[in-house]
Design a protein around this motif. Structure first.
Motif, PDB file in Angstrom:
ATOM      1  N   ILE A   1      -9.478  -1.364   3.948  1.00 48.76           N
ATOM      2  CA  ILE A   1      -8.926  -0.020   3.756  1.00 48.76           C
ATOM      3  C   ILE A   1      -9.832   0.817   2.866  1.00 48.76           C
TER       4      ILE A   1
ATOM      5  N   LYS B   1      -1.543   0.367   7.371  1.00 50.03           N
ATOM      6  CA  LYS B   1      -2.902   0.875   7.150  1.00 50.03           C
ATOM      7  C   LYS B   1      -3.939  -0.206   7.464  1.00 50.03           C
TER       8      LYS B   1
ATOM      9  N   ALA C   1      -6.866  -0.063  10.285  1.00 53.95           N
ATOM     10  CA  ALA C   1      -8.274  -0.218   9.909  1.00 53.95           C
ATOM     11  C   ALA C   1      -8.930  -1.327  10.725  1.00 53.95           C
TER      12      ALA C   1
ATOM     13  N   ASP D   1      -1.138   7.179  10.219  1.00 55.95           N
ATOM     14  CA  ASP D   1      -1.172   5.843  10.800  1.00 55.95           C
ATOM     15  C   ASP D   1      -0.188   5.741  11.960  1.00 55.95           C
TER      16      ASP D   1
END
Length: 282
Positions: free
Chosen positions: A176, A189, A193, A269
């Motif tokens: 992240i 998240k 990623a 997201d």
């Protein structure tokens, strides 16, 4: 894979990875049933523990290409040749810093890696499953041109609210790029990623990576088996497709989840997940 073995077997080595709890074990079960050797030191989830001890450490990201290649060559030789390969034989005579620990668990892994006879049959295709493989897959693909990779994914909202957040704790801040908390917000998240990164690697290595959606696999198991066999170049399965499909453990799909709170998640997201075509439970 050395060229003589590659030409005899006709198959390429295969790696299986993904976030913890995404369904990599079911995919490993299918690979095994197709006839692949997946190692002799496995845990209950069929993780290849030889790969774990060599690559599941945050320092691996900082390793030089020389050190990373050394670990990679050792692992490939162990899977292809067994404990009598030239690299391992040399390593046994001089010792190693790859297993620098007095812990009993690591001592057992060292003994297995260095001395346990291989159950791999002559010319048998081989693969390994270790969820954390995705962390180092770009380097592996670059260093081993014959390698194929299967990335297993699952509805990211399920993953965000899963209790299995070991990878988030180990790799989250690295992936992240900021401090993380063990919350659904940061778990999502992390999923985003990882997914973006794997998509970019896939684009850079066309034809060498495949994505498997666990929920779709549960809905359409036979189609998944056929698709996987095609990707692997397997023209004839050792048992019926329907029998292999029975190995897929049918777990509750994401539609059964009732505790998804979108307000706890980053809107960007959520939008990314929607763009990827995943179902958003309401």
């Amino acid at each position: 894979m050395n060229q003589s073995q590659k030409s005899k077997s006709g198959f390429k080595p295969v790696a299986i990875g993904g976030l913890g709890g995404s369904g990599t074990r079911a995919v490993a079960d299918i690979i095994r049933s197709i006839g692949y050797y997946i190692g002799d030191d496995l845990n209950i989830s069929n993780d290849n523990l030889w790969f774990t001890i060599l690559f599941k450490k945050t320092s691996i990201i900082l390793d030089s290409d020389f050190d990373f290649a050394r670990a990679t060559d050792l692992f490939f030789e162990r899977m292809e040749v067994g404990p009598d390969g030239p690299l391992l034989s040399s390593l046994a005579s001089i010792g190693t810093d790859l297993f620098d620990s007095e812990e009993e668990w690591l001592a057992q892994r060292y003994s297995s890696f260095m001395y346990q006879p291989s159950s791999r049959l002559p010319n048998q295709p081989w693969a390994w499953k270790e969820p954390n493989t995705h962390i180092v897959i770009e380097r592996l693909l670059r260093m081993k041109p014959s390698l194929l990779y299967i990335h297993v994914t699952r509805n990211p909202f399920y993953m965000a609210y899963s209790h299995n957040q070991n990878q988030l704790g180990k790799w989250g801040s690295i992936m992240i790029g900021s401090p993380i908390e063990n919350t659904p917000r940061f778990a999502l998240k992390f999923w985003c990623a990882v997914h973006r990164r794997i998509q970019a690697i896939s684009a850079a290595y066309p034809g060498r990576m495949a994505f498997i959606d666990f929920d779709d696999m549960c809905r359409r198991p036979e189609e998944t088996v056929i698709s996987m066999a095609t990707f692997l170049g397997v023209k004839s399965l050792p048992i019926a497709t329907s029998d292999i499909a029975q190995l897929i453990r049918r777990q509750p799909l994401v539609s059964s989840l009732t505790k998804i709170v979108l307000s706890n998640l980053d809107e960007q997201d959520v939008d990314y997940v929607r763009q990827q075509g995943f179902e958003i439970p309401l």
